[in-house]
Motif scaffolding. Sequence first.
Motif, PDB file in Angstrom:
ATOM      1  N   THR A 168       0.849  -1.204   0.000  1.00  0.00           N
ATOM      2  CA  THR A 168       0.000   0.000   0.000  1.00  0.00           C
ATOM      3  C   THR A 168       0.880   1.248   0.000  1.00  0.00           C
ATOM      4  O   THR A 168       0.584   2.231  -0.690  1.00  0.00           O
ATOM      5  CB  THR A 168      -0.959  -0.009   1.207  1.00  0.00           C
ATOM      6  N   SER A 169       1.978   1.205   0.745  1.00  0.00           N
ATOM      7  CA  SER A 169       2.919   2.347   0.748  1.00  0.00           C
ATOM      8  C   SER A 169       3.511   2.582  -0.638  1.00  0.00           C
ATOM      9  O   SER A 169       3.717   3.722  -1.052  1.00  0.00           O
ATOM     10  CB  SER A 169       4.056   2.101   1.742  1.00  0.00           C
ATOM     11  N   ILE A 170       3.784   1.488  -1.360  1.00  0.00           N
ATOM     12  CA  ILE A 170       4.382   1.632  -2.702  1.00  0.00           C
ATOM     13  C   ILE A 170       3.353   2.247  -3.662  1.00  0.00           C
ATOM     14  O   ILE A 170       3.683   3.124  -4.470  1.00  0.00           O
ATOM     15  CB  ILE A 170       4.918   0.272  -3.209  1.00  0.00           C
ATOM     16  N   PHE A 174       3.615   6.043  -5.583  1.00  0.00           N
ATOM     17  CA  PHE A 174       3.371   6.433  -6.983  1.00  0.00           C
ATOM     18  C   PHE A 174       2.296   7.517  -7.086  1.00  0.00           C
ATOM     19  O   PHE A 174       2.300   8.322  -8.003  1.00  0.00           O
ATOM     20  CB  PHE A 174       2.979   5.215  -7.831  1.00  0.00           C
ATOM     21  N   LEU A 175       1.400   7.535  -6.125  1.00  0.00           N
ATOM     22  CA  LEU A 175       0.305   8.510  -6.153  1.00  0.00           C
ATOM     23  C   LEU A 175       0.750   9.890  -5.665  1.00  0.00           C
ATOM     24  O   LEU A 175       0.324  10.913  -6.202  1.00  0.00           O
ATOM     25  CB  LEU A 175      -0.835   7.987  -5.274  1.00  0.00           C
ATOM     26  N   PHE A 176       1.610   9.936  -4.644  1.00  0.00           N
ATOM     27  CA  PHE A 176       1.973  11.215  -4.015  1.00  0.00           C
ATOM     28  C   PHE A 176       3.457  11.596  -4.128  1.00  0.00           C
ATOM     29  O   PHE A 176       3.847  12.648  -3.644  1.00  0.00           O
ATOM     30  CB  PHE A 176       1.594  11.191  -2.522  1.00  0.00           C
ATOM     31  N   ALA A 177       4.292  10.717  -4.692  1.00  0.00           N
ATOM     32  CA  ALA A 177       5.741  10.938  -4.822  1.00  0.00           C
ATOM     33  C   ALA A 177       6.504  10.784  -3.502  1.00  0.00           C
ATOM     34  O   ALA A 177       7.706  10.951  -3.446  1.00  0.00           O
ATOM     35  CB  ALA A 177       6.056  12.302  -5.455  1.00  0.00           C
ATOM     36  N   SER A 178       5.780  10.492  -2.425  1.00  0.00           N
ATOM     37  CA  SER A 178       6.427  10.207  -1.138  1.00  0.00           C
ATOM     38  C   SER A 178       5.520   9.231  -0.398  1.00  0.00           C
ATOM     39  O   SER A 178       4.371   9.033  -0.793  1.00  0.00           O
ATOM     40  CB  SER A 178       6.621  11.489  -0.330  1.00  0.00           C
ATOM     41  N   ILE A 179       6.029   8.631   0.673  1.00  0.00           N
ATOM     42  CA  ILE A 179       5.222   7.651   1.413  1.00  0.00           C
ATOM     43  C   ILE A 179       4.608   8.338   2.635  1.00  0.00           C
ATOM     44  O   ILE A 179       5.329   8.811   3.509  1.00  0.00           O
ATOM     45  CB  ILE A 179       6.093   6.441   1.827  1.00  0.00           C
ATOM     46  N   PRO A 180       3.269   8.406   2.695  1.00  0.00           N
ATOM     47  CA  PRO A 180       2.641   9.123   3.816  1.00  0.00           C
ATOM     48  C   PRO A 180       2.846   8.405   5.155  1.00  0.00           C
ATOM     49  O   PRO A 180       2.673   7.190   5.260  1.00  0.00           O
ATOM     50  CB  PRO A 180       1.158   9.141   3.445  1.00  0.00           C
ATOM     51  N   ALA A 181       3.220   9.182   6.163  1.00  0.00           N
ATOM     52  CA  ALA A 181       3.361   8.680   7.531  1.00  0.00           C
ATOM     53  C   ALA A 181       1.973   8.324   8.064  1.00  0.00           C
ATOM     54  O   ALA A 181       0.973   8.817   7.540  1.00  0.00           O
ATOM     55  CB  ALA A 181       4.007   9.749   8.397  1.00  0.00           C
ATOM     56  N   PRO A 182       1.879   7.494   9.095  1.00  0.00           N
ATOM     57  CA  PRO A 182       2.982   6.922   9.868  1.00  0.00           C
ATOM     58  C   PRO A 182       3.562   5.653   9.262  1.00  0.00           C
ATOM     59  O   PRO A 182       4.393   4.999   9.878  1.00  0.00           O
ATOM     60  CB  PRO A 182       2.316   6.610  11.214  1.00  0.00           C
ATOM     61  N   PRO A 324      12.071   5.142  -0.764  1.00  0.00           N
ATOM     62  CA  PRO A 324      11.765   5.793  -2.048  1.00  0.00           C
ATOM     63  C   PRO A 324      11.105   7.166  -1.843  1.00  0.00           C
ATOM     64  O   PRO A 324      10.171   7.300  -1.059  1.00  0.00           O
ATOM     65  CB  PRO A 324      10.809   4.803  -2.710  1.00  0.00           C
ATOM     66  N   PHE A 325      11.617   8.155  -2.574  1.00  0.00           N
ATOM     67  CA  PHE A 325      11.161   9.538  -2.431  1.00  0.00           C
ATOM     68  C   PHE A 325      11.330  10.196  -3.794  1.00  0.00           C
ATOM     69  O   PHE A 325      12.407  10.154  -4.371  1.00  0.00           O
ATOM     70  CB  PHE A 325      12.025  10.243  -1.374  1.00  0.00           C
ATOM     71  N   ALA A 326      10.246  10.755  -4.358  1.00  0.00           N
ATOM     72  CA  ALA A 326      10.318  11.203  -5.750  1.00  0.00           C
ATOM     73  C   ALA A 326       9.792  12.617  -5.962  1.00  0.00           C
ATOM     74  O   ALA A 326       9.161  12.915  -6.970  1.00  0.00           O
ATOM     75  CB  ALA A 326       9.554  10.219  -6.635  1.00  0.00           C
ATOM     76  N   VAL A 327      10.023  13.509  -5.001  1.00  0.00           N
ATOM     77  CA  VAL A 327       9.651  14.915  -5.188  1.00  0.00           C
ATOM     78  C   VAL A 327      10.760  15.540  -6.041  1.00  0.00           C
ATOM     79  O   VAL A 327      11.915  15.597  -5.616  1.00  0.00           O
ATOM     80  CB  VAL A 327       9.501  15.620  -3.821  1.00  0.00           C
ATOM     81  N   THR A 328      10.413  15.951  -7.277  1.00  0.00           N
ATOM     82  CA  THR A 328      11.466  16.308  -8.250  1.00  0.00           C
ATOM     83  C   THR A 328      12.383  17.435  -7.776  1.00  0.00           C
ATOM     84  O   THR A 328      13.571  17.433  -8.061  1.00  0.00           O
ATOM     85  CB  THR A 328      10.858  16.705  -9.619  1.00  0.00           C
ATOM     86  N   THR A 467       0.312  16.318   7.202  1.00  0.00           N
ATOM     87  CA  THR A 467       0.556  15.311   6.152  1.00  0.00           C
ATOM     88  C   THR A 467       1.627  15.758   5.158  1.00  0.00           C
ATOM     89  O   THR A 467       2.800  15.456   5.349  1.00  0.00           O
ATOM     90  CB  THR A 467      -0.768  14.963   5.432  1.00  0.00           C
ATOM     91  N   THR A 468       1.247  16.511   4.127  1.00  0.00           N
ATOM     92  CA  THR A 468       2.213  16.801   3.056  1.00  0.00           C
ATOM     93  C   THR A 468       3.418  17.601   3.547  1.00  0.00           C
ATOM     94  O   THR A 468       4.517  17.413   3.050  1.00  0.00           O
ATOM     95  CB  THR A 468       1.557  17.554   1.874  1.00  0.00           C
ATOM     96  N   LEU A 469       3.213  18.485   4.504  1.00  0.00           N
ATOM     97  CA  LEU A 469       4.352  19.269   5.000  1.00  0.00           C
ATOM     98  C   LEU A 469       5.444  18.333   5.530  1.00  0.00           C
ATOM     99  O   LEU A 469       6.615  18.470   5.191  1.00  0.00           O
ATOM    100  CB  LEU A 469       3.919  20.237   6.106  1.00  0.00           C
TER     101      LEU A 469
END
Length: 604
Positions: A168-170, A174-182, A324-328, A467-469
Amino acid sequence: DARRSAMNRLAEGLAHRGPDGKGYYADALVGLVHTRLSIIDLSVHGNQPLYNEDRTLVLVCNGEIYNYKTLRRELTARNHHFASNSDCEVILHLYEEYHDEPHKLLGKLTGMFAFALWDIKKKKLLIARDRIGIKPLYYSNKDGNFLFASEVKAIATSGISKTTLDFTSIYEYFLFASIPAPNTFYNEIKCLEPGCFLTVEGTKVAIERYWDIPDDKRRKINENEIQEEFETLLSGIVKDHLVADVPVGAFLSAGVDSSLITSIAAEHHPGIHSFTASFPGEPEDEGIIAAQTAAKLKTTHVAFELTNNFFDDFNVQFHDIDQPFAVTSSLALGRISKIAHRNVKVVLSGDGGDELFGGYNRHEFPKIPDALKYIPPALRNSILGIGAKLTSKKSLEALRQNLKITPAQLFHKRIAVTSLAEASSMLASSINKEIDTERFLNRLTSLFNSRDGSDRLNQVLYVDVKTTLVDEMLTKCDRMTMINGIEGRVPFLDHRLVEFAFSLPAELKRKNGVGKLMPRRFLAKRLGNELAYKVKTGFNSPLKQWLEKDKKTNEFVKNNFEEAEKISFLDKQQLKSSLTSPKGIEPLSVFAVVCLNNFIKNLD
């Protein structure tokens, strides 16, 4: 000894965060490891672990305590004796005062921190994270082993605990470019949430929250007085954030927040270094405006210009990324951090201004036409539905959907960097069956519900900060600065300013589609209206253009996609078709595949 070799592996896994030294503590129950980036008290006395006077307490800490001098004076007056000039040592002495009241201890600290304190007599471990989540802290509690670290990968590769992938994290990655905590890349590793502490006593593990963003509004509001209070508060906070025994600089873009922070910092440090990432000739280029601001402020300005190969230096910058972290924009931040490291060891950043003062388009809400304002929502939905069918007007159907959507669904839609369909298409069909597509939406819904009484803007800002911050902005700032041997500091996210901002009504933050009203007014006084009311560009990277025109960028992507076909949980057909027709896939999904492939490659 298995534990000693695991501690060595942890130290190796975190060496990029602390290149200036490492320290260990071990007894029959606990092992603590610290890798040091020296900022305050550069002498051996500042090395960690730190101890209290009778060596019954042991501390390892990452971050900075900005009010340590005040705390130190108070504690010295109460007969505490300090062995160093380290800002972190105050935590040990505060624990001696408040050992049964971690809430009180943590409430005294102003700063960014993640720490672990081992009470040898009580056999009790306390780990805690700062209020906003500026500094990271992860843990795993499995098979009788409790592990924690500043990064996920260090725990996963320690060899102590077995890990399995959280699919689910993966999908969310792909949906948000980062893995939401927790949650994290692994099922067994979780993130300690901001404003929380965790205690371990024997087999008992407990988590408590010691701080949350207050929800109390001011009753009387005089706009000029509030503006003055904001300016005094921010100026004092920036001054506090300049405390260091090493050179300090500032990241400077063309935006309001970094310009404001740099202008205040330049008053206290004339000629302070400022750093900008520049993409000459691209719409995203901030170099020219940043250089003009730097000239006005008389800073020592350094710009990093990139003219070809979007992925230049990628392998260096992302080699040690912890999951994995994909914020350009993180790649550009890594490059300027690398340049900054030649001149300074601490850099101030403008992160957080948007989330406190409503600076993003996602903080704007669908307007309800006057004609519909007084009609109950359920009836409004039917009227618009009938109108859309009769007139075939797409705008009416779009309005109906926007007014029907819950605040959590709208926020989810706005922060996604790609569609739900594209995110799941990247994963093998066997994996898709295991994904909980509602997990993050459920978290958003409960966060929105917890602030049901707030005005709509403050409600969405609260969720944004939670969240996003943390998941994107602060992760990007922490990882890309630490990887390059510098410390990123974020004055806007000092808890005093966060509490102040959330005590204000929406109309003091955002009006007529313009956000950040208070920071803009302050900047206008200092550097003029043109910069203060400039349309927001955001700290973006021109990946789309370069995929279309730059050969080296394309070659790099092609090699990574071919390697990524070996990753068992990705859809090989989707990767193949994306390569033959790059227009069929979002540039942000391209970056996500490259970052994921790089992460998997460097796990060995």
